[in-house]
Design a protein around this motif. Structure first.
Motif, PDB file in Angstrom:
ATOM      1  N   TYR A 154       0.739  -1.290  -0.023  1.00  9.97           N
ATOM      2  CA  TYR A 154      -0.043   0.031  -0.080  1.00  9.97           C
ATOM      3  C   TYR A 154       1.050   1.130  -0.003  1.00  9.97           C
ATOM      4  CZ  TYR A 154      -3.024   4.007   1.670  1.00  9.97           C
ATOM      5  OH  TYR A 154      -3.342   4.988   1.881  1.00  9.97           O
ATOM      6  N   LEU A 155       1.923   1.275   0.630  1.00  7.05           N
ATOM      7  CA  LEU A 155       2.541   2.490   0.818  1.00  7.05           C
ATOM      8  C   LEU A 155       3.778   2.765  -0.427  1.00  7.05           C
ATOM      9  CD1 LEU A 155       4.158   2.386   4.565  1.00  7.05           C
ATOM     10  CD2 LEU A 155       2.104   3.873   3.524  1.00  7.05           C
ATOM     11  N   ALA A 156       3.911   1.640  -1.093  1.00  2.70           N
ATOM     12  CA  ALA A 156       4.677   1.788  -2.263  1.00  2.70           C
ATOM     13  C   ALA A 156       3.751   2.225  -3.249  1.00  2.70           C
ATOM     14  CB  ALA A 156       5.022   0.298  -2.566  1.00  2.70           C
ATOM     15  N   ILE A 157       2.839   1.923  -3.167  1.00  8.49           N
ATOM     16  CA  ILE A 157       1.637   2.570  -4.151  1.00  8.49           C
ATOM     17  C   ILE A 157       1.208   3.708  -4.192  1.00  8.49           C
ATOM     18  CG2 ILE A 157      -0.499   2.145  -5.318  1.00  8.49           C
ATOM     19  CD1 ILE A 157      -0.300  -0.998  -4.883  1.00  8.49           C
ATOM     20  N   ALA A 158       0.793   4.103  -2.607  1.00  6.77           N
ATOM     21  CA  ALA A 158       0.296   5.361  -2.161  1.00  6.77           C
ATOM     22  C   ALA A 158       1.339   6.367  -2.143  1.00  6.77           C
ATOM     23  CB  ALA A 158      -0.447   5.477  -0.887  1.00  6.77           C
ATOM     24  N   PHE A 159       2.713   6.151  -1.859  1.00  4.91           N
ATOM     25  CA  PHE A 159       3.555   7.039  -1.796  1.00  4.91           C
ATOM     26  C   PHE A 159       4.857   6.632  -2.668  1.00  4.91           C
ATOM     27  CE2 PHE A 159       1.330   7.158   2.245  1.00  4.91           C
ATOM     28  CZ  PHE A 159       0.829   8.363   2.267  1.00  4.91           C
ATOM     29  N   TRP A 161       8.556   3.579  -2.879  1.00  5.24           N
ATOM     30  CA  TRP A 161       9.036   2.442  -2.148  1.00  5.24           C
ATOM     31  C   TRP A 161       9.987   2.824  -0.887  1.00  5.24           C
ATOM     32  CZ3 TRP A 161      14.262   1.916  -1.712  1.00  5.24           C
ATOM     33  CH2 TRP A 161      15.029   2.446  -2.674  1.00  5.24           C
ATOM     34  N   ARG A 162      10.557   3.995  -1.009  1.00  5.28           N
ATOM     35  CA  ARG A 162      11.237   4.433  -0.223  1.00  5.28           C
ATOM     36  C   ARG A 162      10.656   4.537   1.196  1.00  5.28           C
ATOM     37  NH1 ARG A 162      12.712   7.027  -4.598  1.00  5.28           N
ATOM     38  NH2 ARG A 162      15.043   6.704  -5.381  1.00  5.28           N
ATOM     39  N   MET A 163       9.571   5.183   0.976  1.00 11.05           N
ATOM     40  CA  MET A 163       8.619   5.439   2.351  1.00 11.05           C
ATOM     41  C   MET A 163       8.164   4.145   2.826  1.00 11.05           C
ATOM     42  SD  MET A 163       6.520   8.831   1.472  1.00 11.05           S
ATOM     43  CE  MET A 163       7.430  10.231   1.059  1.00 11.05           C
ATOM     44  N   ALA A 164       7.843   3.042   2.065  1.00 11.86           N
ATOM     45  CA  ALA A 164       7.479   1.952   2.369  1.00 11.86           C
ATOM     46  C   ALA A 164       8.514   1.004   3.267  1.00 11.86           C
ATOM     47  CB  ALA A 164       6.879   0.912   1.289  1.00 11.86           C
ATOM     48  N   LEU A 165       9.681   1.134   2.676  1.00 13.40           N
ATOM     49  CA  LEU A 165      10.864   0.594   3.367  1.00 13.40           C
ATOM     50  C   LEU A 165      11.190   1.371   4.897  1.00 13.40           C
ATOM     51  CD1 LEU A 165      13.240  -1.257   3.326  1.00 13.40           C
ATOM     52  CD2 LEU A 165      14.520   0.118   2.156  1.00 13.40           C
ATOM     53  N   ALA A 166      10.999   2.405   4.799  1.00 10.61           N
ATOM     54  CA  ALA A 166      11.263   3.418   6.127  1.00 10.61           C
ATOM     55  C   ALA A 166      10.058   2.795   7.150  1.00 10.61           C
ATOM     56  CB  ALA A 166      11.231   4.711   5.728  1.00 10.61           C
ATOM     57  N   ALA A 167       8.975   2.746   6.476  1.00  5.72           N
ATOM     58  CA  ALA A 167       7.764   2.570   7.528  1.00  5.72           C
ATOM     59  C   ALA A 167       8.222   1.160   8.003  1.00  5.72           C
ATOM     60  CB  ALA A 167       6.535   2.486   6.851  1.00  5.72           C
ATOM     61  N   LEU A 168       8.373   0.170   7.282  1.00  7.26           N
ATOM     62  CA  LEU A 168       8.716  -1.292   7.581  1.00  7.26           C
ATOM     63  C   LEU A 168       9.667  -1.375   8.538  1.00  7.26           C
ATOM     64  CD1 LEU A 168       7.694  -4.419   7.299  1.00  7.26           C
ATOM     65  CD2 LEU A 168       9.452  -4.242   5.324  1.00  7.26           C
ATOM     66  N   SER A 289       9.553   6.240  16.861  1.00  5.29           N
ATOM     67  CA  SER A 289      10.008   6.053  15.668  1.00  5.29           C
ATOM     68  C   SER A 289       9.554   7.025  14.339  1.00  5.29           C
ATOM     69  CB  SER A 289       9.763   4.707  15.262  1.00  5.29           C
ATOM     70  OG  SER A 289       8.260   4.292  15.174  1.00  5.29           O
ATOM     71  N   SER A 290       8.351   7.421  14.438  1.00  2.00           N
ATOM     72  CA  SER A 290       7.758   8.197  13.443  1.00  2.00           C
ATOM     73  C   SER A 290       8.648   9.427  13.373  1.00  2.00           C
ATOM     74  CB  SER A 290       6.116   8.268  13.611  1.00  2.00           C
ATOM     75  OG  SER A 290       6.027   9.305  14.777  1.00  2.00           O
ATOM     76  N   ILE A 291       8.945  10.030  14.284  1.00  2.00           N
ATOM     77  CA  ILE A 291       9.585  11.393  14.274  1.00  2.00           C
ATOM     78  C   ILE A 291      11.246  11.127  14.069  1.00  2.00           C
ATOM     79  CG2 ILE A 291      10.190  13.236  15.909  1.00  2.00           C
ATOM     80  CD1 ILE A 291       7.402  12.829  17.249  1.00  2.00           C
ATOM     81  N   PHE A 292      11.771  10.216  14.766  1.00  2.00           N
ATOM     82  CA  PHE A 292      13.324   9.931  14.674  1.00  2.00           C
ATOM     83  C   PHE A 292      13.944   8.921  13.900  1.00  2.00           C
ATOM     84  CE2 PHE A 292      12.028  11.611  19.091  1.00  2.00           C
ATOM     85  CZ  PHE A 292      12.840  12.867  19.069  1.00  2.00           C
ATOM     86  N   ILE A 293      13.003   7.997  13.353  1.00  2.00           N
ATOM     87  CA  ILE A 293      13.379   6.926  12.441  1.00  2.00           C
ATOM     88  C   ILE A 293      12.928   7.077  11.074  1.00  2.00           C
ATOM     89  CG2 ILE A 293      13.841   4.501  12.426  1.00  2.00           C
ATOM     90  CD1 ILE A 293      15.117   5.671  14.504  1.00  2.00           C
ATOM     91  N   ALA A 294      11.618   7.108  10.927  1.00  2.00           N
ATOM     92  CA  ALA A 294      10.949   6.864   9.491  1.00  2.00           C
ATOM     93  C   ALA A 294      11.218   8.001   8.892  1.00  2.00           C
ATOM     94  CB  ALA A 294       9.402   6.785   9.673  1.00  2.00           C
ATOM     95  N   THR A 295      10.933   9.075   9.129  1.00  2.00           N
ATOM     96  CA  THR A 295      11.289  10.560   8.210  1.00  2.00           C
ATOM     97  C   THR A 295      12.550  10.634   8.134  1.00  2.00           C
ATOM     98  OG1 THR A 295       9.215  11.236   9.247  1.00  2.00           O
ATOM     99  CG2 THR A 295      10.566  12.996   8.061  1.00  2.00           C
ATOM    100  N   PRO A 296      13.479  10.767   8.802  1.00  2.00           N
ATOM    101  CA  PRO A 296      14.970  10.851   8.569  1.00  2.00           C
ATOM    102  C   PRO A 296      15.492   9.893   7.722  1.00  2.00           C
ATOM    103  CG  PRO A 296      14.753  11.153  10.961  1.00  2.00           C
ATOM    104  CD  PRO A 296      13.446  10.694  10.310  1.00  2.00           C
ATOM    105  N   LEU A 297      15.065   8.548   7.687  1.00  2.00           N
ATOM    106  CA  LEU A 297      15.422   7.307   6.827  1.00  2.00           C
ATOM    107  C   LEU A 297      14.878   7.856   5.514  1.00  2.00           C
ATOM    108  CD1 LEU A 297      16.962   4.721   6.888  1.00  2.00           C
ATOM    109  CD2 LEU A 297      14.762   3.556   7.490  1.00  2.00           C
ATOM    110  N   VAL A 298      13.759   7.989   5.323  1.00  2.00           N
ATOM    111  CA  VAL A 298      13.366   8.607   4.105  1.00  2.00           C
ATOM    112  C   VAL A 298      14.112   9.726   3.470  1.00  2.00           C
ATOM    113  CG1 VAL A 298      11.338   9.824   2.779  1.00  2.00           C
ATOM    114  CG2 VAL A 298      10.908   7.858   4.347  1.00  2.00           C
TER     115      VAL A 298
END
Length: 370
Positions: A154-159, A161-168, A289-298
């Protein structure tokens, strides 16, 4: 308006901000240390699996004044296995003894009745087979795997693949920490724990998806301007939703904390402990993780893209030229996809709260006609 509300409004309008992305290596290090501690605790102490997964018997007594220690000693000596005794809020006792067959359970029930001075029929005894818990665990693993696959798709389609990987990665980070905390504190893993772990999956992704949505909208046409790099734009999106994320997390944690510390701690409700601890740790880890991991990783992944590398070179070159000329160097207002959060150069250098400079009107006349 309260102080927190004022700060939230200024964050939303871009008047102040904190450069989370610039300090991403520090936050990565903190997360790695926490994850290693969780894995070590899991490897050394292991999980305290409940009777539903090991099999055994559960005895529930009527309201009694007999101490927990005395009942535990009786059940342990009679069965030959360690007994876990919990005093419930209504004065009753819940005794768990693993790896008991029907005959052994009847013997323990009889001895407990003698110790409490009541008829054995008044003690409710339930036998639990390990196959039931194993079935629950297998279904939970299956559900977890299907959930992660669907989320990535879903995230890969809606956004992208980088965001999907970071969220995972953020999701695995949250689950690892939650399971590690269970191992460190020694809480019993029951079907309620499994329910709690599956419940936090959605909470862990909520804030992340909100930031990603803002980042996707803000990144439209980003290569056509020379005001912000992708990392700075990601940081703006994160700051724009920061207060909302904090408020949502706090509101969600308050009732869970009530279940954990009041319901489980003071009232002695065992099932509340099982589900509330996983929810409490999972919600806190998900917000982190949403603040310090996911977004910086994207931002890290996106900056590897050739277009974003070229954009960064153009932005930095323009700022360097502006500094040599002595001008603000933020470009014209038409270059920016949105109103600026703050001075990007100052945010990248200091990494703290920044306030934009008052560029507007510099070098211009006062507007009076002569």
């Amino acid at each position: 308006m309260s102080r927190l509300g004022t700060i939230g409004a200024r964050l939303y309008r871009g008047e102040i901000g904190y450069d989370f992305v610039a300090k991403r290596k520090f936050w990565y290090g903190v997360s790695i240390l926490i994850t290693i501690a969780a894995i070590v605790g899991l490897a050394v102490r292991g999980l305290n699996m409940g009777i539903e997964f090991k099999g055994g018997a559960v005895f529930t007594t009527p309201k009694t004044s007999v101490s927990v220690t005395q009942v535990q000693e009786t059940a342990t000596e009679t069965s030959g296995h360690h007994a876990i005794v919990q005093k419930l809020g209504n004065g009753t006792l819940r005794i768990q003894v693993s790896e008991l067959d029907t005959q052994q359970a009847n013997t323990v029930q009889t001895e407990l009745a003698k110790d409490l001075g009541i008829a054995s029929e008044k003690i409710n005894a339930e036998l639990v087979g390990p196959s039931w818990g194993e079935e629950i665990a297998n279904k939970a693993w299956t559900g977890l795997g299907v959930f992660m696959i669907l989320v990535v798709i879903y995230l890969a389609i809606a956004f992208e693949w980088r965001m999907a990987l970071a969220a995972l990665i953020a999701l695995i980070h949250d689950l690892t920490i939650t399971v590690g905390v269970y191992a460190l504190v020694g809480f019993e893993v029951t079907p309620g724990t499994v329910i709690g772990l599956l419940t936090i999956l959605g909470y862990s992704l909520y804030d992340t998806v909100v930031v990603f949505d803002g980042l996707k909208e803000g990144a439209v046409g980003i290569t056509k301007q020379t005001r912000f790099t992708y990392s700075e734009l990601a940081n703006r999106s994160l700051n724009g939703t920061l207060v909302r994320s904090i408020n949502t997390t706090v509101v969600a944690l308050l009732p869970v904390a009530g279940l954990l510390f009041i319901g489980g701690g003071f009232l002695g409700a065992g099932m509340l402990n099982d589900i509330s601890l996983s929810l409490f740790v999972g919600l806190a880890a998900g917000a982190y993780s949403s603040i310090f991991i996911a977004t910086p990783l994207v931002a890290d992944l996106k900056e590897r893209d050739p277009q974003m590398k070229a954009l960064r070179k153009r932005v930095l070159a323009k700022r360097a030229a502006a500094e040599r000329d002595g001008s603000p160097g933020t470009g014209s207002e038409d270059d920016a996809p949105d109103a600026p959060l703050g001075d990007p150069a100052a945010a990248g250098a200091g990494g703290g709260l920044v306030t934009p400079r008052a560029d507007r009107g510099r070098g211009r006349s006062s507007g009076r006609r002569r």
